[in-house]
Write an enzyme that holds these catalytic residues in place. Structure first.
Site, PDB file in Angstrom:
ATOM      1  N   ASP A   1       0.731  -1.098   0.034  1.00 44.84           N
ATOM      2  CA  ASP A   1       0.111  -0.110   0.036  1.00 44.84           C
ATOM      3  C   ASP A   1       0.681   1.409   0.009  1.00 44.84           C
ATOM      4  O   ASP A   1       2.217   1.378  -0.720  1.00 44.84           O
ATOM      5  CB  ASP A   1      -1.096  -0.035   1.198  1.00 44.84           C
ATOM      6  CG  ASP A   1      -2.220   0.636   0.986  1.00 44.84           C
ATOM      7  OD1 ASP A   1      -2.298   1.862   0.800  1.00 44.84           O
ATOM      8  OD2 ASP A   1      -3.382  -0.002   0.749  1.00 44.84           O
TER       9      ASP A   1
ATOM     10  N   HIS B   1      -3.779   6.261   3.577  1.00 44.44           N
ATOM     11  CA  HIS B   1      -4.437   4.858   3.204  1.00 44.44           C
ATOM     12  C   HIS B   1      -4.042   3.862   3.687  1.00 44.44           C
ATOM     13  O   HIS B   1      -4.577   2.995   4.355  1.00 44.44           O
ATOM     14  CB  HIS B   1      -4.404   4.855   1.466  1.00 44.44           C
ATOM     15  CG  HIS B   1      -5.270   3.889   1.128  1.00 44.44           C
ATOM     16  ND1 HIS B   1      -4.976   2.662   0.758  1.00 44.44           N
ATOM     17  CD2 HIS B   1      -6.705   3.989   0.725  1.00 44.44           C
ATOM     18  CE1 HIS B   1      -5.856   2.186   0.112  1.00 44.44           C
ATOM     19  NE2 HIS B   1      -7.296   2.800   0.349  1.00 44.44           N
TER      20      HIS B   1
ATOM     21  N   SER C   1     -11.572  -1.090  -0.598  1.00 48.84           N
ATOM     22  CA  SER C   1     -10.364  -1.023   0.047  1.00 48.84           C
ATOM     23  C   SER C   1     -10.478  -1.294   1.392  1.00 48.84           C
ATOM     24  O   SER C   1      -9.978  -2.147   2.070  1.00 48.84           O
ATOM     25  CB  SER C   1      -9.783   0.504  -0.138  1.00 48.84           C
ATOM     26  OG  SER C   1      -9.087   0.702  -1.206  1.00 48.84           O
TER      27      SER C   1
END
Length: 527
Positions: A138, A193, A362
């Site tokens: 990620d 994120h 996600s």
């Protein structure tokens, strides 16, 4: 590239979900009025298709009954409730050891409650194991976050801060993972994120801080391959796959990586190089859990990668909301998307010790990765095939009327009705994967790939056969679909059966699949 919004939290409210309870199907406590005769009660039980399991001493007139599985529980319940002999009837609620969760934001984590993965009962069995590692591919992780740092993987073969590549893997001071963009050993998140995904997977539980992850005890290893703008490339992603494979292979203190979390999308064209690298992860028993994307598309029609890669270690995940419906805008695919997981208004960790909400596939993917780690901790003998099958097969049915995934389910860790990865009993998935369409036109001399998933809880079902009918005479042949890891089958005994149809004459054919829905495919063969 990612498009998402982070909303910092300024106030919190306790969700009503925490009060919901599970009950044994058809099992009830019935309190009868004083003076009701044995013959009257026997007639009532018979009419409701119920048997008395137990008569209690106190309170007087209380019975435990079980309604026949073939009867309507709702009709039986209404019958007792309306009968003048009955004071009340209530479900025989399940009980379990209450997980002592002291994380202050846990009450607003609906995704871990009864409308989500139903985690508290699972935690009464295990809260995870830090020897089990999830690789996070990620934007990196804020490994200093107070709700994460204890659950961040530490490279035992590397000496922190000495500027030396102690384990000789090509990265200096890769204590928590690597940055595949710069080639350094520092995967610090500059986007939020990755940190958000890490919190969903494994924020520390019972530390009186913030939230809890699905697996409150786990180790998360970071590979940063996307920058502050949420952009990366396939080469960097392959670097991450290489890094985790090398950790699993090292001769001294090999790392037990159960899965990698991949809450990202590369586009609409597959990469042969990435496929080959991912095949190497499959050989090492590492699951690849991938987001189906949040573009409102059907992945059967417009495949998205890497979620659509047809390897048995891939789990493609879409998102559902608190009502058990696929989240608006989340990609679907009843041939290509395996399962749904919570993905609406998910609170998790972000940089500087803060928390934020995020929605989409996600976040759903991270819930599945956390569940995989928890499932492995509950039974270390489970291999990657069993874990995958349990996660997609044992879930609770989605409330959508239309089938939007191949399982039609949302992941569930614990349930009283045979659902739940830890409580699965006689739950099956029997669905066609290939061909995707119901009407096929092909030329004589070509072959049509056939594929069916047929599993019961953790295990593959028995041998699967397909019937082909030809033309007006309906002459038939039988094609055996194989799950032996040969002749086009990806991996042996994983519950995915493969074969091919090679017509010997032009004309019209009907392919009858041994599945619970979409059984028939019409094929026209031309010159």
């Amino acid at each position: 590239m990612f498009i998402f919004n982070l909303i910092l939290i300024f106030f919190f409210a306790v969700s009503a979900n925490a009060a919901e309870r599970e009950a044994k199907p058809g099992s009830y406590l019935v309190k009868c009025k004083k003076g009701a005769s044995d013959s009257e009660l026997a007639a009532l039980h018979q009419k409701a298709h119920a048997v008395v399991i137990k008569k209690f001493f106190i309170p007087v007139g209380l019975y435990l009954i079980q309604v026949d599985a073939g009867a309507s529980f709702e009709e039986a319940e209404n019958l007792y409730r309306s009968d003048p002999l009955v004071d009340y009837i209530e479900p025989n609620y399940d009980t379990h050891v209450q997980a002592q969760v002291n994380d202050p934001l846990f009450p607003i984590q609906w995704a871990l409650g009864p409308r989500g993965v139903n985690i508290e009962s699972a935690w009464s069995k295990t809260m995870g194991d830090r020897s089990i590692v999830v690789g996070l591919i990620d934007t990196g992780i804020d490994y200093t976050h107070p709700d994460l740092y204890r659950n961040i993987w530490k490279n035992s073969l590397e000496i922190p801060g000495n500027g030396v590549d102690d384990d000789k893997n090509g990265y200096i001071d890769d204590i928590y993972g690597i940055n595949a963009i710069t080639g350094s050993g520092d995967p610090m998140d500059d986007n939020d994120h990755g940190t958000h995904m890490a919190g969903i997977i494994g924020a520390e539980g019972n530390n009186q801080i913030g939230i809890s992850g699905v697996s409150p005890k786990v180790s998360i290893a970071a590979c940063k391959f996307m920058n502050a703008d949420g952009k990366g490339d396939i080469a960097s992603a392959i670097t991450c796959l290489n890094y985790f494979a090398e950790l699993a292979d090292r001769s001294i203190e090999p790392v037990t990586i159960i899965a990698t979390n991949n809450s990202w999308v590369a586009g609409y064209r597959p990469s042969e190089a990435f496929f080959a690298a991912l095949k190497e992860h499959q050989k090492r028993g590492i699951l690849f859990i991938a987001a189906a994307n949040t573009r409102g598309n059907n992945n059967d029609i417009l495949p998205v990668y890497p979620a659509n890669l047809t390897l048995s270690n891939v789990i493609s995940v879409t998102a559902h909301d608190a009502d058990g419906k696929v989240l608006q805008g989340a990609n679907i695919g009843k041939r290509s998307v395996h399962v749904a997981a919570p993905g609406a208004d998910i609170i998790s960790t972000v940089a500087q010790g803060k928390y934020a909400y995020l929605s989409g596939t996600s976040t759903a993917t991270a819930h599945v990765s956390g569940a995989a780690a928890l499932l492995k901790a509950s039974d270390t003998s489970l291999d990657w095939i069993s874990i995958k099958n349990l996660l997609i097969d044992s879930g609770k049915p989605l409330t959508d009327k239309e089938m939007k995934t191949l399982s039609g389910r949302q992941i569930r860790m614990w349930d009283s009705s045979g659902f739940g990865a830890l409580t699965c009993k006689d739950q099956t998935i029997n669905a066609r994967l290939k061909p995707v369409g119901d009407i096929i036109v092909m030329k004589l001399g070509e072959s049509l790939a056939l594929s069916v998933i047929d599993i019961n809880c953790a295990h593959a079902s028995a041998k699967t056969l397909l019937t082909v009918l030809q033309g007006p005479t309906n002459s038939s042949i039988r094609i055996g679909l194989n799950d032996q890891g040969e002749k086009g089958d990806d991996w042996p005994n994983d519950g995915v059966f493969n074969g091919q149809f090679t017509p010997v004459a032009k004309g019209k054919y009907q392919l009858h699949f041994p599945t619970s829905f979409d059984k028939k495919v019409l094929v026209t063969v031309t010159n």
